[in-house]
Design a protein around this motif. Structure first.
Motif, PDB file in Angstrom:
ATOM      1  N   ARG A 220       0.771  -0.748  -0.507  1.00 21.51           N
ATOM      2  CA  ARG A 220      -0.234   0.027  -0.496  1.00 21.51           C
ATOM      3  C   ARG A 220       0.696   0.893   0.165  1.00 21.51           C
ATOM      4  N   SER A 221       1.860   1.225   0.764  1.00 26.66           N
ATOM      5  CA  SER A 221       2.994   2.415   0.894  1.00 26.66           C
ATOM      6  C   SER A 221       3.498   2.557  -0.575  1.00 26.66           C
ATOM      7  N   THR A 222       3.747   1.693  -0.897  1.00 20.96           N
ATOM      8  CA  THR A 222       5.084   1.114  -2.646  1.00 20.96           C
ATOM      9  C   THR A 222       4.032   2.231  -2.873  1.00 20.96           C
ATOM     10  N   LEU A 223       2.525   2.258  -3.557  1.00 19.61           N
ATOM     11  CA  LEU A 223       1.929   2.197  -4.324  1.00 19.61           C
ATOM     12  C   LEU A 223       1.502   3.939  -3.719  1.00 19.61           C
ATOM     13  N   PHE A 224       1.816   4.098  -2.731  1.00 23.74           N
ATOM     14  CA  PHE A 224       1.423   5.755  -2.790  1.00 23.74           C
ATOM     15  C   PHE A 224       2.340   6.602  -3.383  1.00 23.74           C
ATOM     16  N   LYS A 225       3.741   5.719  -2.853  1.00 20.36           N
ATOM     17  CA  LYS A 225       4.753   6.820  -2.650  1.00 20.36           C
ATOM     18  C   LYS A 225       5.447   6.913  -4.644  1.00 20.36           C
ATOM     19  N   PHE A 243      -1.734   5.800 -10.812  1.00 18.62           N
ATOM     20  CA  PHE A 243      -1.145   5.447  -9.576  1.00 18.62           C
ATOM     21  C   PHE A 243      -2.149   5.729  -8.172  1.00 18.62           C
ATOM     22  N   TYR A 244      -2.332   6.937  -8.792  1.00 24.55           N
ATOM     23  CA  TYR A 244      -3.320   7.863  -7.562  1.00 24.55           C
ATOM     24  C   TYR A 244      -4.999   7.000  -8.136  1.00 24.55           C
ATOM     25  N   GLN A 245      -5.292   6.596  -8.597  1.00 30.27           N
ATOM     26  CA  GLN A 245      -6.506   5.464  -9.263  1.00 30.27           C
ATOM     27  C   GLN A 245      -6.246   5.032  -8.376  1.00 30.27           C
ATOM     28  N   GLU A 246      -5.403   4.059  -8.828  1.00 27.30           N
ATOM     29  CA  GLU A 246      -5.941   2.562  -8.540  1.00 27.30           C
ATOM     30  C   GLU A 246      -5.583   2.620  -7.341  1.00 27.30           C
ATOM     31  N   TYR A 247      -4.878   3.510  -6.010  1.00 29.59           N
ATOM     32  CA  TYR A 247      -4.944   3.711  -4.514  1.00 29.59           C
ATOM     33  C   TYR A 247      -6.796   3.742  -4.570  1.00 29.59           C
ATOM     34  N   ILE A 248      -6.910   5.141  -4.699  1.00 31.74           N
ATOM     35  CA  ILE A 248      -8.179   4.832  -4.481  1.00 31.74           C
ATOM     36  C   ILE A 248      -9.375   4.575  -4.335  1.00 31.74           C
ATOM     37  N   LYS A 249      -8.696   3.146  -5.304  1.00 37.77           N
ATOM     38  CA  LYS A 249     -10.095   2.038  -5.736  1.00 37.77           C
ATOM     39  C   LYS A 249     -10.203   1.421  -4.927  1.00 37.77           C
ATOM     40  N   ILE A 250      -8.065   0.303  -4.271  1.00 40.72           N
ATOM     41  CA  ILE A 250      -8.146  -0.388  -3.711  1.00 40.72           C
ATOM     42  C   ILE A 250      -8.578   0.522  -2.694  1.00 40.72           C
ATOM     43  N   TYR A 251      -8.122   1.228  -1.994  1.00 39.22           N
ATOM     44  CA  TYR A 251      -7.596   1.385  -0.650  1.00 39.22           C
ATOM     45  C   TYR A 251      -8.800   3.236  -0.335  1.00 39.22           C
ATOM     46  N   PRO A 252     -10.072   2.997  -0.302  1.00 41.74           N
ATOM     47  CA  PRO A 252     -10.656   4.154  -0.680  1.00 41.74           C
ATOM     48  C   PRO A 252     -10.900   4.876   0.854  1.00 41.74           C
ATOM     49  N   LEU A 253     -11.167   3.858   2.032  1.00 40.76           N
ATOM     50  CA  LEU A 253     -10.656   4.440   3.160  1.00 40.76           C
ATOM     51  C   LEU A 253      -9.520   5.014   4.375  1.00 40.76           C
ATOM     52  N   SER A 254      -8.454   4.725   3.274  1.00 46.70           N
ATOM     53  CA  SER A 254      -7.278   5.244   3.921  1.00 46.70           C
ATOM     54  C   SER A 254      -7.283   6.349   3.880  1.00 46.70           C
ATOM     55  N   THR A 255      -6.263   7.305   4.692  1.00 45.35           N
ATOM     56  CA  THR A 255      -6.153   8.038   5.168  1.00 45.35           C
ATOM     57  C   THR A 255      -4.920   8.988   3.774  1.00 45.35           C
ATOM     58  N   HIS A 256      -4.734   8.338   3.563  1.00 38.71           N
ATOM     59  CA  HIS A 256      -3.182   8.478   2.130  1.00 38.71           C
ATOM     60  C   HIS A 256      -4.214   8.459   1.354  1.00 38.71           C
ATOM     61  N   ALA A 257      -5.980   8.852   0.734  1.00 38.42           N
ATOM     62  CA  ALA A 257      -6.607   8.353  -0.461  1.00 38.42           C
ATOM     63  C   ALA A 257      -7.589   9.874   0.113  1.00 38.42           C
ATOM     64  N   VAL A 258      -7.605  10.437   1.036  1.00 40.28           N
ATOM     65  CA  VAL A 258      -8.438  11.654   1.544  1.00 40.28           C
ATOM     66  C   VAL A 258      -7.296  12.492   0.709  1.00 40.28           C
ATOM     67  N   VAL A 259      -5.803  12.750   1.263  1.00 43.93           N
ATOM     68  CA  VAL A 259      -4.556  13.477   0.935  1.00 43.93           C
ATOM     69  C   VAL A 259      -4.728  13.009  -1.036  1.00 43.93           C
ATOM     70  N   ILE A 260      -4.614  11.797  -1.531  1.00 33.04           N
ATOM     71  CA  ILE A 260      -4.803  11.806  -2.920  1.00 33.04           C
ATOM     72  C   ILE A 260      -5.644  12.549  -3.799  1.00 33.04           C
ATOM     73  N   GLN A 261      -6.933  12.371  -2.734  1.00 32.97           N
ATOM     74  CA  GLN A 261      -8.455  13.336  -3.842  1.00 32.97           C
ATOM     75  C   GLN A 261      -7.724  14.892  -3.969  1.00 32.97           C
ATOM     76  N   ARG A 262      -7.866  15.205  -2.630  1.00 32.01           N
ATOM     77  CA  ARG A 262      -7.071  16.494  -2.751  1.00 32.01           C
ATOM     78  C   ARG A 262      -6.096  16.646  -4.466  1.00 32.01           C
TER      79      ARG A 262
END
Length: 270
Positions: A220-225, A243-262
């Motif tokens: 998970r952290s690698t995908l975000f990185k 990669f951002y879109q894949e992260y949101i799709k797989i980990y929608p409830l992660s705090t990083h998903a909120v950051v990515i959406q921003r």
């Protein structure tokens, strides 16, 4: 042994814990179709060194027990420096003994060489104890003897290769590509931390991710990185977006998903 030494040697220890099944290694027993971890390995894997000593004493004639007892002398930080040095010497003897099971002998050699390497770097603590140990030769011997193994990957990494050597090694590696994942991750972290070479780092992270990272939090952290480096360090939002879109799709409830959406909203993308 010195706590900082233990932390620096953690990669060697982790590699030693990942025992692959092999002849003569009493590692796993099948019972009712299920695999049971050897209690000696289990004790060592959680750093229960007192239990390793108790269990190992009853099995001291077994190669596995002998190896783990020596490793315990090296890595149990409650023991004296003299005991740690004795453990290193025992690892060297184990590695040199061709009658030992090959897989355990290679593991002993890897830890022996790594300990010597780190001890030579800390003469203020260990003096000249390890000066005569040719750790590079041990690494090179491991690379020749078991070229497609995870131990070979670790040995190669400990030789502190150049970028060119890393690329050549990855291209010609004869083993399972999955074994290269720790190498990719380690090199990527060094590229980020010491060289600020984000382009190289992101390529290694992508290679690790696409090959397959087993540990869920590391995956998970690698995908975000990957997305973050493309976006914030290489100014390449177009490459970051998938990669951002894949992260949101797989980990929608992660705090990083909120950051990515921003991040995505700031770019006016969807």
């Amino acid at each position: 042994m010195n706590a900082k030494f233990l932390q620096s040697a953690s990669l060697a220890v982790c590699s030693l814990l990942m025992f692959a099944p092999g002849p003569g290694a009493a590692q796993e027993q099948k019972s009712g179709g299920k695999k049971e971890v050897d209690p000696l390995i289990q004790a060592y894997s959680v750093n229960n060194y007192s239990r390793v000593r108790t269990l190992g004493a009853a099995r001291k004639n077994e190669p596995l027990a002998s190896l783990l007892l020596s490793l315990t002398k090296v890595y149990d930080k409650t023991l004296s420096e003299s005991v740690a040095k004795q453990g290193v010497e025992e690892l060297g003897l184990f590695y040199a003994d061709k009658t030992k099971p090959k897989n355990l002998r290679i593991l002993a050699g890897l830890s022996y060489a790594r300990c010597a390497q780190l001890m030579q770097d800390r003469k203020d603590i260990y003096g000249t104890f390890a000066d005569k140990i040719e750790y590079k030769k041990v690494y090179q011997d491991i690379l020749r003897e078991v070229p497609g193994s995870k131990e070979a990957v670790a040995a190669f990494l400990y030789l502190e290769p150049t970028s060119e050597e890393i690329d050549a090694y990855i291209k010609t590696f004869p083993g399972d590509r999955q074994l290269l994942v720790p190498l990719h991750l380690n090199i990527a972290n060094k590229e980020i931390r010491f060289r600020k070479n984000y382009k190289s780092a992101v390529e290694h992270l992508k290679a690790a991710y696409q090959t397959g990272i087993v540990h869920p939090s590391i995956r998970r952290s690698t995908l975000f990185k990957i997305g973050y480096l493309y976006d914030k360090r290489l100014n390449d939002f177009k490459s970051a977006l998938p990669f951002y879109q894949e992260y949101i799709k797989i980990y929608p409830l992660s705090t990083h998903a909120v950051v990515i959406q921003r991040f995505i909203k700031e770019k006016g993308a969807k």
